[in-house]
Design an enzyme around this catalytic site. Structure first.
Site, PDB file in Angstrom:
ATOM      1  N   ASN A  26       0.868  -1.175   0.000  1.00  0.00           N
ATOM      2  CA  ASN A  26       0.000   0.000   0.000  1.00  0.00           C
ATOM      3  C   ASN A  26       0.910   1.231   0.000  1.00  0.00           C
ATOM      4  O   ASN A  26       1.439   1.617   1.038  1.00  0.00           O
ATOM      5  CB  ASN A  26      -0.898  -0.027   1.250  1.00  0.00           C
ATOM      6  CG  ASN A  26      -1.784   1.198   1.345  1.00  0.00           C
ATOM      7  OD1 ASN A  26      -1.853   1.995   0.415  1.00  0.00           O
ATOM      8  ND2 ASN A  26      -2.467   1.345   2.473  1.00  0.00           N
ATOM      9  N   LYS A  28       0.178   4.254  -0.476  1.00  0.00           N
ATOM     10  CA  LYS A  28      -0.488   5.457   0.053  1.00  0.00           C
ATOM     11  C   LYS A  28      -0.217   6.665  -0.864  1.00  0.00           C
ATOM     12  O   LYS A  28      -0.176   6.492  -2.078  1.00  0.00           O
ATOM     13  CB  LYS A  28      -0.056   5.700   1.502  1.00  0.00           C
ATOM     14  CG  LYS A  28      -0.233   4.430   2.354  1.00  0.00           C
ATOM     15  CD  LYS A  28      -0.102   4.650   3.818  1.00  0.00           C
ATOM     16  CE  LYS A  28      -0.316   3.333   4.549  1.00  0.00           C
ATOM     17  NZ  LYS A  28      -0.344   3.451   5.981  1.00  0.00           N
ATOM     18  N   HIS A 118      -9.876   1.239   4.697  1.00  0.00           N
ATOM     19  CA  HIS A 118      -8.599   1.478   5.381  1.00  0.00           C
ATOM     20  C   HIS A 118      -8.819   2.505   6.496  1.00  0.00           C
ATOM     21  O   HIS A 118      -9.604   3.447   6.340  1.00  0.00           O
ATOM     22  CB  HIS A 118      -7.548   1.981   4.378  1.00  0.00           C
ATOM     23  CG  HIS A 118      -6.161   1.980   4.957  1.00  0.00           C
ATOM     24  ND1 HIS A 118      -5.717   2.970   5.797  1.00  0.00           N
ATOM     25  CD2 HIS A 118      -5.152   1.094   4.848  1.00  0.00           C
ATOM     26  CE1 HIS A 118      -4.479   2.694   6.181  1.00  0.00           C
ATOM     27  NE2 HIS A 118      -4.110   1.549   5.617  1.00  0.00           N
ATOM     28  N   GLU A 120      -7.136   4.924   7.462  1.00  0.00           N
ATOM     29  CA  GLU A 120      -6.867   6.324   7.102  1.00  0.00           C
ATOM     30  C   GLU A 120      -8.076   6.947   6.389  1.00  0.00           C
ATOM     31  O   GLU A 120      -8.319   8.139   6.507  1.00  0.00           O
ATOM     32  CB  GLU A 120      -5.587   6.408   6.256  1.00  0.00           C
ATOM     33  CG  GLU A 120      -4.346   6.234   7.134  1.00  0.00           C
ATOM     34  CD  GLU A 120      -3.134   5.656   6.442  1.00  0.00           C
ATOM     35  OE1 GLU A 120      -3.069   5.643   5.202  1.00  0.00           O
ATOM     36  OE2 GLU A 120      -2.229   5.189   7.170  1.00  0.00           O
ATOM     37  N   GLU A 190      -5.964  -4.781  10.312  1.00  0.00           N
ATOM     38  CA  GLU A 190      -4.958  -3.750  10.546  1.00  0.00           C
ATOM     39  C   GLU A 190      -5.290  -3.008  11.836  1.00  0.00           C
ATOM     40  O   GLU A 190      -6.112  -2.066  11.823  1.00  0.00           O
ATOM     41  CB  GLU A 190      -4.945  -2.757   9.382  1.00  0.00           C
ATOM     42  CG  GLU A 190      -4.562  -3.386   8.058  1.00  0.00           C
ATOM     43  CD  GLU A 190      -3.897  -2.375   7.146  1.00  0.00           C
ATOM     44  OE1 GLU A 190      -2.825  -2.682   6.631  1.00  0.00           O
ATOM     45  OE2 GLU A 190      -4.433  -1.268   6.974  1.00  0.00           O
ATOM     46  N   GLY A 196       1.933   2.415  10.653  1.00  0.00           N
ATOM     47  CA  GLY A 196       2.890   3.510  10.504  1.00  0.00           C
ATOM     48  C   GLY A 196       3.548   3.925  11.812  1.00  0.00           C
ATOM     49  O   GLY A 196       4.188   4.972  11.892  1.00  0.00           O
ATOM     50  N   SER A 234       2.922  -2.008  10.322  1.00  0.00           N
ATOM     51  CA  SER A 234       4.370  -2.054  10.574  1.00  0.00           C
ATOM     52  C   SER A 234       4.996  -3.421  10.285  1.00  0.00           C
ATOM     53  O   SER A 234       5.871  -3.873  11.028  1.00  0.00           O
ATOM     54  CB  SER A 234       4.680  -1.607  12.004  1.00  0.00           C
ATOM     55  OG  SER A 234       4.253  -0.270  12.197  1.00  0.00           O
TER      56      SER A 234
HETATM   57  P1  PGA Z   1       2.497   0.389   7.622  1.00  0.00           P
HETATM   58  O1  PGA Z   1       1.072   0.596   6.908  1.00  0.00           O
HETATM   59  O2  PGA Z   1       3.050  -0.932   7.116  1.00  0.00           O
HETATM   60  O3  PGA Z   1       3.318   1.564   7.213  1.00  0.00           O
HETATM   61  O4  PGA Z   1       2.228   0.330   9.077  1.00  0.00           O
HETATM   62  C1  PGA Z   1       0.185  -0.481   6.689  1.00  0.00           C
HETATM   63  C2  PGA Z   1      -1.088   0.005   6.053  1.00  0.00           C
HETATM   64  O5  PGA Z   1      -1.562   1.096   6.394  1.00  0.00           O
HETATM   65  O6  PGA Z   1      -1.676  -0.689   5.198  1.00  0.00           O
END
Ligand code: PGA
Length: 274
Positions: A26, A28, A118, A120, A190, A196, A234
């Protein structure tokens, strides 16, 4: 928060070998077009010359702006990488939806999957279950697959509500799940507090939630027992093997570490197991 080491790894009765393994990047709102092209080229070259994946499928989710260009590159190299869109409109068709991109248009641009729900999008764009349901339907109607994200916040986990929250997110769309083609469905657990932050759920915590998720899905329809369940939050090369060894974790949705070709492919190799 419950001590992670207290938790025993729960096993379900499913047969992991039948479930498709996936590692999905992903990206982003990263990177620039030229960096996206370089990253795609590095991934393709590495996959064709060095890293061969036999059991784990690979996909990347660039910004919608870059889909067409990257699709052209992937077609030329024939590297086994599928394209994923990061969001879609609530209708699959074209129309008066300023700023949106429909699933039909994403399909035309080369996407085979869409990430929906997601955290976000849930937090920054206030997407609720009604909107998420509309997006899932639009995606499936267009013939694309859904990478559907669920997960709890830190406050919810600390209040002991993690499983309840995920159950609510799943059950909100039980009607869709009853009739879904399982090949068009990937669910990513998630935990919001792990995205993140560099803070990964322990393999025990992740496995426990995945086992619960599989149980929730099986209660809706027996066939859903074979849904590919990815962990996201992460994931890095140094924790991928432990996560990959959990019986109900079929892959990873990777943010930060997917922006580096070597890291991303190391994670994919960790999941390239039966
Ligand atoms: P990250 O993001 O691996 O940077 O924690 C995962 C995601 O948001 O899909």
């Amino acid at each position: 928060m419950k001590s992670l080491s207290d938790m025993s790894i729960a096993h379900t009765s499913s047969t992991p070998a039948q479930r498709q393994h996936w590692v999905i990047g992903n990206w982003k709102m990263n990177p620039s077009l030229s960096a996206a092209k370089t990253l795609t080229q590095n991934l393709s070259e590495n996959l064709l010359k060095t890293t061969s994946l036999t059991l784990c499928k690979l996909a990347i989710a660039p910004t919608a702006l870059h889909l067409v260009t990257l699709e052209g590159m992937l077609k030329l190299t024939a590297a086994p990488i599928q394209l994923v869109a990061q969001d879609t409109a609530i209708t699959r068709h074209t129309g008066a939806f300023t700023g949106d991109i429909s699933a039909d248009l994403l399909k035309e641009a080369g996407a085979e999957w869409v990430i929906i729900g997601h955290s976000e999008r849930r937090t920054i764009h206030l997407e609720d279950e009604k909107l998420i349901g509309q997006k899932i339907r639009a995606t499936l109607d267009a013939g694309l697959g859904v990478i559907w994200c669920v997960g709890e916040t830190l406050a919810e986990r600390e209040a002991g509500q993690a499983v309840e929250i995920v159950k609510r997110q799943i059950q909100a769309h039980a009607d869709i799940l009853t009739n879904i083609d399982i090949n068009k469905l990937i669910i990513a657990y998630e935990p919001v507090w792990a995205i993140g932050t560099g803070r990964t759920a322990s393999p025990e915590d992740a496995q426990q939630m995945h086992a619960s998720l599989r149980q929730m899905l099986t209660q809706i329809s027996a066939e859903l027992n074979q849904t590919s369940l990815l962990y996201g939050g992460s994931v890095k090369p140094d924790n991928a093997h432990l996560l990959a060894n959990c019986p109900d974790i079929d892959g990873a949705l990777v943010g930060g570490a997917s922006l580096d070709a070597d890291s991303f492919l190391q994670i994919a190799q960790a999941f390239d197991i039966a």
